[in-house]
Scaffold this active site. Structure first.
Site, PDB file in Angstrom:
ATOM      1  N   ARG A  19     -21.497  44.383 -13.246  1.00  0.00           N
ATOM      2  CA  ARG A  19     -20.664  43.182 -13.127  1.00  0.00           C
ATOM      3  C   ARG A  19     -20.342  42.514 -14.444  1.00  0.00           C
ATOM      4  NH1 ARG A  19     -23.524  40.844  -7.705  1.00  0.00           N
ATOM      5  NH2 ARG A  19     -22.610  42.472  -6.406  1.00  0.00           N
ATOM      6  N   HIS A  42     -21.761  33.564 -10.079  1.00  0.00           N
ATOM      7  CA  HIS A  42     -22.237  34.198  -8.865  1.00  0.00           C
ATOM      8  C   HIS A  42     -23.746  34.174  -8.696  1.00  0.00           C
ATOM      9  CE1 HIS A  42     -22.159  36.845  -5.489  1.00  0.00           C
ATOM     10  NE2 HIS A  42     -22.771  37.817  -6.101  1.00  0.00           N
ATOM     11  N   GLN A  52     -24.771  35.253 -13.932  1.00  0.00           N
ATOM     12  CA  GLN A  52     -23.860  36.360 -13.674  1.00  0.00           C
ATOM     13  C   GLN A  52     -22.506  35.887 -13.172  1.00  0.00           C
ATOM     14  OE1 GLN A  52     -24.453  39.248 -10.226  1.00  0.00           O
ATOM     15  NE2 GLN A  52     -24.724  40.535 -12.023  1.00  0.00           N
ATOM     16  N   ARG A  96     -28.069  41.199 -13.259  1.00  0.00           N
ATOM     17  CA  ARG A  96     -28.536  41.760 -11.998  1.00  0.00           C
ATOM     18  C   ARG A  96     -27.546  42.795 -11.496  1.00  0.00           C
ATOM     19  NH1 ARG A  96     -27.232  40.358  -6.135  1.00  0.00           N
ATOM     20  NH2 ARG A  96     -25.408  39.318  -6.961  1.00  0.00           N
ATOM     21  N   GLU A 133     -18.331  43.163  -3.705  1.00  0.00           N
ATOM     22  CA  GLU A 133     -18.277  44.329  -4.571  1.00  0.00           C
ATOM     23  C   GLU A 133     -18.032  45.591  -3.746  1.00  0.00           C
ATOM     24  OE1 GLU A 133     -20.946  44.378  -7.790  1.00  0.00           O
ATOM     25  OE2 GLU A 133     -21.175  46.547  -7.773  1.00  0.00           O
ATOM     26  N   LEU A 142     -16.145  34.936  -2.764  1.00  0.00           N
ATOM     27  CA  LEU A 142     -16.388  36.317  -3.145  1.00  0.00           C
ATOM     28  C   LEU A 142     -15.612  37.326  -2.316  1.00  0.00           C
ATOM     29  CD1 LEU A 142     -18.219  37.723  -5.191  1.00  0.00           C
ATOM     30  CD2 LEU A 142     -19.674  38.300  -3.261  1.00  0.00           C
ATOM     31  N   PHE A 185     -22.596  51.172  -5.182  1.00  0.00           N
ATOM     32  CA  PHE A 185     -22.490  49.819  -5.703  1.00  0.00           C
ATOM     33  C   PHE A 185     -22.533  49.876  -7.214  1.00  0.00           C
ATOM     34  CE2 PHE A 185     -22.669  45.359  -4.328  1.00  0.00           C
ATOM     35  CZ  PHE A 185     -22.169  45.505  -3.051  1.00  0.00           C
ATOM     36  N   LEU A 234     -30.717  40.577  -2.759  1.00  0.00           N
ATOM     37  CA  LEU A 234     -31.230  40.468  -1.391  1.00  0.00           C
ATOM     38  C   LEU A 234     -32.578  41.178  -1.351  1.00  0.00           C
ATOM     39  CD1 LEU A 234     -28.096  41.240   0.814  1.00  0.00           C
ATOM     40  CD2 LEU A 234     -29.201  39.037   0.458  1.00  0.00           C
ATOM     41  N   HIS A 249     -19.280  37.227 -11.295  1.00  0.00           N
ATOM     42  CA  HIS A 249     -18.865  38.350 -10.465  1.00  0.00           C
ATOM     43  C   HIS A 249     -17.394  38.613 -10.737  1.00  0.00           C
ATOM     44  CE1 HIS A 249     -18.014  40.780  -6.968  1.00  0.00           C
ATOM     45  NE2 HIS A 249     -19.301  40.824  -6.674  1.00  0.00           N
TER      46      HIS A 249
HETATM   47  C1  LIG Z   1     -21.090  35.271  -1.957  1.00  0.00           C
HETATM   48  C2  LIG Z   1     -22.355  35.970  -2.315  1.00  0.00           C
HETATM   49  C3  LIG Z   1     -22.522  37.306  -1.985  1.00  0.00           C
HETATM   50  C4  LIG Z   1     -23.700  37.965  -2.295  1.00  0.00           C
HETATM   51  N1  LIG Z   1     -23.812  39.275  -1.968  1.00  0.00           N
HETATM   52  C5  LIG Z   1     -24.950  39.919  -2.265  1.00  0.00           C
HETATM   53  C6  LIG Z   1     -25.114  41.278  -1.927  1.00  0.00           C
HETATM   54  O1  LIG Z   1     -24.230  41.904  -1.350  1.00  0.00           O
HETATM   55  N2  LIG Z   1     -26.267  41.885  -2.214  1.00  0.00           N
HETATM   56  C7  LIG Z   1     -27.281  41.226  -2.823  1.00  0.00           C
HETATM   57  O2  LIG Z   1     -28.316  41.811  -3.034  1.00  0.00           O
HETATM   58  N3  LIG Z   1     -27.160  39.928  -3.163  1.00  0.00           N
HETATM   59  C8  LIG Z   1     -26.023  39.267  -2.909  1.00  0.00           C
HETATM   60  N4  LIG Z   1     -25.898  37.945  -3.257  1.00  0.00           N
HETATM   61  C9  LIG Z   1     -27.031  37.232  -3.837  1.00  0.00           C
HETATM   62  C10 LIG Z   1     -28.037  36.869  -2.768  1.00  0.00           C
HETATM   63  O3  LIG Z   1     -27.364  36.478  -1.599  1.00  0.00           O
HETATM   64  C11 LIG Z   1     -28.937  35.713  -3.136  1.00  0.00           C
HETATM   65  O4  LIG Z   1     -29.456  35.917  -4.382  1.00  0.00           O
HETATM   66  C12 LIG Z   1     -30.098  35.589  -2.182  1.00  0.00           C
HETATM   67  O5  LIG Z   1     -29.630  35.497  -0.879  1.00  0.00           O
HETATM   68  C13 LIG Z   1     -30.941  34.387  -2.484  1.00  0.00           C
HETATM   69  O6  LIG Z   1     -31.838  34.153  -1.429  1.00  0.00           O
HETATM   70  P1  LIG Z   1     -32.868  32.989  -1.472  1.00  0.00           P
HETATM   71  O7  LIG Z   1     -33.743  33.165  -0.310  1.00  0.00           O
HETATM   72  O8  LIG Z   1     -33.509  32.963  -2.805  1.00  0.00           O
HETATM   73  O9  LIG Z   1     -32.044  31.651  -1.400  1.00  0.00           O
HETATM   74  P2  LIG Z   1     -30.966  31.072  -0.379  1.00  0.00           P
HETATM   75  O10 LIG Z   1     -30.634  31.999   0.686  1.00  0.00           O
HETATM   76  O11 LIG Z   1     -29.884  30.519  -1.201  1.00  0.00           O
HETATM   77  O12 LIG Z   1     -31.728  29.901   0.320  1.00  0.00           O
HETATM   78  C14 LIG Z   1     -32.011  28.683  -0.303  1.00  0.00           C
HETATM   79  C15 LIG Z   1     -32.716  27.824   0.675  1.00  0.00           C
HETATM   80  O13 LIG Z   1     -33.279  26.713   0.026  1.00  0.00           O
HETATM   81  C16 LIG Z   1     -32.955  25.540   0.713  1.00  0.00           C
HETATM   82  N5  LIG Z   1     -32.950  24.451  -0.264  1.00  0.00           N
HETATM   83  C17 LIG Z   1     -32.307  24.405  -1.443  1.00  0.00           C
HETATM   84  N6  LIG Z   1     -32.553  23.241  -2.053  1.00  0.00           N
HETATM   85  C18 LIG Z   1     -33.378  22.548  -1.249  1.00  0.00           C
HETATM   86  C19 LIG Z   1     -33.996  21.263  -1.338  1.00  0.00           C
HETATM   87  N7  LIG Z   1     -33.807  20.460  -2.377  1.00  0.00           N
HETATM   88  N8  LIG Z   1     -34.770  20.862  -0.316  1.00  0.00           N
HETATM   89  C20 LIG Z   1     -34.955  21.662   0.770  1.00  0.00           C
HETATM   90  N9  LIG Z   1     -34.417  22.872   0.876  1.00  0.00           N
HETATM   91  C21 LIG Z   1     -33.637  23.296  -0.120  1.00  0.00           C
HETATM   92  C22 LIG Z   1     -31.644  25.826   1.342  1.00  0.00           C
HETATM   93  O14 LIG Z   1     -31.447  25.010   2.463  1.00  0.00           O
HETATM   94  C23 LIG Z   1     -31.830  27.267   1.749  1.00  0.00           C
HETATM   95  O15 LIG Z   1     -32.494  27.341   2.987  1.00  0.00           O
HETATM   96  C24 LIG Z   1     -24.720  37.283  -2.966  1.00  0.00           C
HETATM   97  C25 LIG Z   1     -24.553  35.951  -3.304  1.00  0.00           C
HETATM   98  C26 LIG Z   1     -23.365  35.308  -3.036  1.00  0.00           C
HETATM   99  C27 LIG Z   1     -23.168  33.928  -3.523  1.00  0.00           C
END
Ligand SMILES: Cc1cc2nc3c(=O)[nH]c(=O)nc-3n(C[C@H](O)[C@H](O)[C@H](O)COP(=O)(O)OP(=O)(O)OC[C@H]3O[C@@H](n4cnc5c(N)ncnc54)[C@H](O)[C@@H]3O)c2cc1C
Ligand code: HEM
Ligand code: SF4
Ligand code: F3S
Ligand code: FES
Lengths: 108, 598, 117, 258
Positions: free
Chosen positions: B300, B367, B254, B409, B269, B266, B141, B415, B256
């Site tokens: 990135r 991203h 960031q 990042r 990567e 997306l 990666f 993740l 992407h």
């Molecule tokens: C397309 C894409 C691909 C990616 N690929 C990778 C990868 O390959 N490897 C990697 O490490 N990272 C990757 N990332 C980044 C990574 O996915 C995220 O940074 C990570 O999943 C964030 O997790 P989280 O638990 O913080 O938030 P999220 O999974 O975004 O969860 C947010 C939660 O908060 C809730 N929420 C939000 N606002 C409110 C509100 N006002 N009231 C109640 N609930 C609310 C939502 O319902 C959701 O349940 C990628 C991101 C994207 C966009």
């Protein structure tokens, strides 16, 4: 589940019996009456075949009806009772049907 | 009155992505009986599920085949042979990726916990891709100097999210699905609960708790072209900021390198990890010019800037010249089908292009949000540069800023961050509750206050459409606070954002009903976008250097002398962000700042 | 309602199945009249062998043939991994059923015309 | 003259707010068809510029979150992965309804309560064996591959709400949950396949499936619940033997695959 298995096994049996039945009964001479059925049913093998056919078709039909009915959410909870009803109908129909097959005796 | 009407729980976690679900699961497993998770989407719809490429950890399962160079094939490491990777190396890569803005104590925790977290995922049933001898498969990666992205084909986030949600259910966590949190109650630096709308009924409720955690994900939706879900509107950062918590390093966003042209969706990567090329209009692999060593697998920020430069200098593709080719054809049908099946489907569905046969048009896409609510290494939210805690308030995942990503990042580290720090927050919360945390009273009637606010929005006969305001915001953020920034652009952006904030006062919500009013939610989300965009721009305007994802054409150099520090923004008396700064934790003897070259 | 070939096949299977069950019990009762003696039997049988009933018999044939073929199709799906061919299998059932019904129906139809005249 | 890249098309949407309407009705909107537009884009355009009341779920917009499953021109699918142009070319217009057989919350938003209950009921989580290795359980690439048919399920409900059995009887476990059960039953790391097979082989389980195939046709991820159900049926027949084999396999979970 037993119902499912019963339905598949009887379906396979029916494939055989029903084909025979359709061919011998519903085709030439087309018009049937007591006498021409009797000709066939004097042979005990035919009697046995008909009774087996009856057995499987009842199983298949009643399990089928049971499945159709219990597919409805309202009836689903009464599965036990429905199964017993099916058994009773099956037994009665089987006895009645067997008597029928038996009844094809040359007039005394 | 209100205190007794409220719904109460020991712990309330807002957000059910990886970070929130981990924390909930761990807290429950540690014996906290009453854990509730609120999420505006059903938990399995969280954006974590969209992650494709992988999750980093130095497991040492594969290595490059000797003598094939940095892009050659990989093989499993035979039993008992020398490892090629280590947490130390992972740590260095992350620090370098962060352009030395990441806090090194936090990064050390990240890379060490990584290994354990991946094995825990595996033991909980996560279906990873495998090496022939049955170990977890790994790929390369960007920015990582060893193959350490553990993956499940190209649906890694999906399987992680489902696994952890299942575990949370197993441990009896209570989920409030489709509840939208709109306010957090903090008094005297102690958290007291949240206010949320039950989306189904439209009712506004006060929910009190001894501990509240935010895990609401990122804020990429402030930009026009983004890989982020509709839901990634940065509610968490805006709500916390409005409630008086600070925000850290918000200017670091960031981009992407491979978003699908026009859609922003997306193309993982992993496309480049598996060996894809980037080509300009003349069919050149232009990365030769910008990162001769790492080529397409440079980090990135660098690749996105290189693409943007090609585009700006007229070597882009498609009618408007705003795209670049991502060429996978040489990988062959078999590899694409096995390793990148979803990516292929996305290209077919959204661009009408089959990557097996044609190159795919792509462009940089917003991203990931490096900035967020500042926390210590256990997810405890801090109120200032000295680390004063906001008692009972936790944050983890993309909404938080620990900071492990600093100015940029590395792929697969987020993740990991959401998992590692979600888990740590879970333990910390359990500790906090078991040590006799109290339910603190709430003054006044915050639910009623929010109800009134909503009523005002619904009653506003205004003439502006919320969407128009949101679109204009995204346009200015992309044009003026995007990949390349300068003083003039940023000032324009700030002016635009403030004007839009004014205009929002006359925005009209079209749907007036109570039940499942997503129109109203969109308005609240737009309000949040407007709130934190101002913080992004202000931070960017002040930071007169280029570092990581923050690239200023008027200050093209990194400036450690003046800017090796985190930006903290707090809402001032006048409602405008007030900036202060916080030191970066650096192990000077081990990882002193160096020039960042790939 | 969700209409697809899958749904249509299911609906027809069920319709024919239920029709056949009803027929079966009527059939048992009709034939059962033999228990009251050959005369009663012949009388009852004559009553159900008028042209109208012969037409109904063609419908019966169609029901049996479709139901049986569809049943075979399902049995095949149970024991072999052929879900991929679900649509073509359904069309095959329809085609084969049509052929069989025509082949089987024509003699009955001709016989009906004969008795009617 | 309307040129081919830009033309106005008709989108019909079923509207229903149980608080205000006696029954659902159809409403027509016109949107400009732009190159590359999906049905979700069209809905969004309508919602943000024409009628904010039009209500639907969405989030990821690239077929991975499962929010936007709905019935488009009679077919259950994801709005975000359905190109508007294809539908127009095929049917002349687009008619959008909520997923069938489920209670409507508002417009295109349906109540998936029973769907999630069944999901929970099959215990979607792994039941691990007693000894957990220090590192990962060893699983061969083939064993992983066998789970592909289930692991990418996004729980969108397109299959569930296309199944006529669900239309009749919500007590049926449903294709999505059976697929999940299939995934756990086949996973060499799961320690309780017999228990799972017992759970899904009741009158409301695999035997309630009438092999209608709608689930396959509907699944936007190209999964095959029918085949999974067939597999479960077969395994349920010999579940003790299968459990035995699983125990054998689990003795080697810590060893390299030869
Ligand atoms: C397309 C894409 C691909 C990616 N690929 C990778 C990868 O390959 N490897 C990697 O490490 N990272 C990757 N990332 C980044 C990574 O996915 C995220 O940074 C990570 O999943 C964030 O997790 P989280 O638990 O913080 O938030 P999220 O999974 O975004 O969860 C947010 C939660 O908060 C809730 N929420 C939000 N606002 C409110 C509100 N006002 N009231 C109640 N609930 C609310 C939502 O319902 C959701 O349940 C990628 C991101 C994207 C966009
Ligand atoms: C060669 C002959 C037949 C074959 C191969 C056959 C096969 C089948 C099969 C496989 C099913 C299961 C369908 C399911 O589970 O959805 C079925 C259902 C059924 N069959 Fe038959 N069948 C035959 C003849 C008959 C006859 C003669 C009757 C009536 C007396 C009958 C009545 C039914 C009924 C009522 C059902 C249930 C319908 C349903 O579940 O949709 N079948 N049949
Ligand atoms: S099996 Fe397919 S249609 Fe059914 S819930 Fe899963 S992804 Fe959706
Ligand atoms: S549609 Fe339903 S009946 Fe079975 S094959 Fe699919 S679950
Ligand atoms: S919006 Fe996520 S699946 Fe369509």
């Amino acid at each position: 589940m037993r119902v499912f298995q019963m339905q598949r096994i009887s379906a396979i049996a029916l494939l055989i019996f029903l084909t025979i039945h359709m061919i011998v009964v519903h085709y030439p001479p087309f018009h049937i009456n007591f006498d021409n059925i009797l000709v066939r049913l004097q042979n005990p093998v035919w009697k046995a075949i008909d009774i087996a056919f009856l057995f499987f078709v009842l199983i298949h039909a009643l399990t089928g009806a049971y499945v159709v009915i219990t597919d409805f959410e309202r009836a689903f909870d009464y599965r036990k009772a429905l199964a017993w009803i099916a058994v009773v109908i099956g037994v009665v129909a089987f006895i009645y049907g067997s008597m029928t097959v038996w009844a094809f005796q040359p007039p005394a | 009155m209100t205190n007794s009407d409220a719904i109460t729980h020991d712990v309330i976690i807002v957000g059910a992505g990886l970070a929130g679900s981990w924390a909930a699961m761990i807290a429950a497993e540690q014996g906290v009986r009453d854990v509730a998770v609120l999420s505006k989407l059903h938990p399995l719809r969280s954006h974590s599920g969209a992650a494709q490429g992988g999750i980093a950890a130095a497991l040492n399962n594969v290595r490059p085949v000797a003598g094939t160079g940095p892009r050659g094939p990989l093989e499993q490491i035979p039993e008992g042979e020398e490892p090629v990777d280590s947490p130390e190396l992972h740590m260095f890569d992350t620090i370098k990726g962060s352009d030395w803005l990441g806090d090194q104590d936090a990064i050390e925790i990240l890379v060490n916990d990584a290994i354990d977290v991946i094995y825990q995922y595996e033991h909980m049933g996560c279906v990873f891709s495998r090496t022939p001898d049955g170990r977890i498969a790994q790929r390369r990666f960007g920015g990582h100097s060893a193959p350490r992205a553990n993956f499940a084909a190209d649906w890694t986030g999906h399987v992680l999210l489902h696994t952890i949600h299942e575990q949370a259910l197993k441990h009896g966590v209570k989920f409030y699905s489709e509840w939208y949190v709109m306010d957090v109650i903090i008094e005297d630096n102690i958290v007291r609960g949240v206010v949320a709308i039950n989306i189904l009924t439209g009712e506004v409720h006060l929910l009190r708790a001894k501990a509240v955690m935010f895990a609401t994900g990122g804020y990429g939706r402030a930009f026009k072209i983004t890989s982020n879900a509709f839901a990634n509107t940065g509610d968490g950062v805006a709500i916390a900021y409005d409630a008086g918590a600070p925000l850290m390093d918000m200017e670091f966003v960031q981009f992407h390198p491979t978003g699908l042209y026009r859609h922003g969706i997306l193309m993982s990567e992993a496309c480049r990890g598996e060996g894809g090329y980037l080509l300009n209009k003349d069919g050149e692999r232009f990365m030769e010019k910008y990162a001769p060593d790492k080529m397409e697998l440079a980090p990135r920020d660098l690749v996105s800037r290189s693409e943007q430069r090609e585009i700006d200098e007229g070597r882009g593709v498609m009618e408007d010249g705003q795209a670049i080719w991502l060429d996978l054809r040489h990988l062959g049908r078999e590899k694409i089908m096995e390793r990148l099946p979803q990516v292929r489907e996305l290209a077919i569905d959204f661009a009408g292009v089959d990557p097996i046969e044609e190159p795919v048009p792509i462009q940089p896409t917003a991203h990931y949000s490096m900035g967020g609510i500042p926390t210590d290494n256990n997810g405890q939210v801090i109120a200032d540069a000295q680390g004063t805690p906001i008692v009972g308030f936790y944050a983890a995942g993309e909404v938080a800023c620990v900071s492990v990503h600093g100015a940029n990042r590395l792929g697969t580290n987020s993740l990991l961050e959401a998992s590692v720090f979600g888990r740590r927050a879970g333990y910390a919360i359990a500790e906090f509750i078991k040590n006799g945390a109290k339910l603190h009273p709430v003054t006044g009637d915050p639910a009623e206050r929010n109800r009134r606010m909503i009523q005002e929005m619904l009653d506003n006969p205004g003439k502006e459409l919320v969407e128009d305001i949101a679109q204009e915001l995204k346009a200015t953020m992309t044009a003026n606070c995007g990949i390349f920034r300068d003083d003039e652009k940023l000032k324009r952006a700030l002016k635009d954002v403030r004007e839009l904030q004014e205009r929002f006062k006359h925005a009209r919500v079209m749907d007036k009903s109570r039940r499942f009013n997503t129109d109203l939610l969109a308005a609240l989300e737009t309000k949040h976008l407007l709130t934190f965009s101002e913080v992004i721009v202000t931070g960017a305007l002040n930071r007169t250097e280029s570092r990581g994802a923050h690239a200023r054409t008027d200050y093209p150099k990194r400036d450690d002398e003046n800017w090796l520090k985190h930006t903290l923004a707090r809402k001032g008396e006048d409602g405008r962000p007030e900036l202060s700064y916080k030191d970066v934790t650096i192990f000077w003897d081990r990882f002193p700042p160096q020039e960042r070259k790939y | 309602m969700y209409k697809t070939t899958g749904f249509i096949s299911f609906f027809l299977r069920r319709l024919t199945g239920v029709a056949l069950v009803i027929y079966l019990f009527l059939h048992i009762l009709v034939i059962g009249s033999v228990n009251a003696g050959p005369e009663a039997f012949n009388a009852r049988l004559n009553a159900v062998q008028t042209p109208i009933f012969k037409l109904a018999e063609i419908a019966l044939l169609a029901a049996v043939v479709y139901h049986a073929l569809d049943g075979i199709r399902l049995l095949i799906v149970h024991y072999f991994d052929v879900t991929e061919y679900r649509k073509s299998m359904f069309y095959a059932v329809i085609v084969v059923a049509t052929i069989l019904v025509i082949a089987g129906g024509v003699p009955i139809f001709l016989f009906m015309l004969e008795t009617a005249s | 003259m309307a040129n081919n890249n830009r033309r106005t098309v008709t989108v019909r949407i079923q509207r229903f707010n149980p608080d205000a309407d006696a029954k659902p009705h159809m409403q027509e909107y016109q949107v400009e068809l732009v190159q590359g537009m999906t049905v979700l884009d069209a809905l969004h355009e309508i919602k943000t510029h024409q009628d904010g009341g039009v209500t639907f779920r969405r989030s990821c917009r690239h077929a991975i979150c499962g929010s936007c499953a709905m019935n488009i021109n009679g077919r259950n699918t994801l709005a975000c992965k359905t190109p508007l142009k294809n539908e127009i070319d095929k049917h002349g217009r687009v008619t959008i309804r909520p997923l069938p057989y489920l209670p409507i919350i508002k417009d295109l938003v349906v109540d998936r309560t029973t769907f999630w209950e069944e999901y929970l009921r099959v215990k979607p989580w792994l039941i691990p064996p007693d000894d957990i290795p220090e590192k990962e359980f060893r699983m061969s690439p083939e064993e992983v591959h066998a789970l592909n048919n289930a692991e990418t399920c996004i729980m969108c409900g397109a299959c569930y709400s296309s199944c006529a059995v669900i239309g009749l009887n919500k007590k049926y476990i449903g294709p999505h949950a059976l697929l999940k059960a299939f995934m756990r039953v086949l996973d060499p790391r799961d320690a309780a396949p017999a228990e799972r097979l017992a759970e899904v082989s009741g009158a409301d389980g695999v035997y309630r499936c009438h092999t209608i195939f709608n689930c396959i046709d509907a699944c936007p991820k190209g999964l095959n619940p029918t085949q999974a159900i067939e597999t479960l049926r077969k395994l349920a027949q010999k579940r003790q033997k299968y459990e035995q084999a699983r125990r054998e396999r689990q003795k080697h979970l810590n060893e390299p695959i030869p």
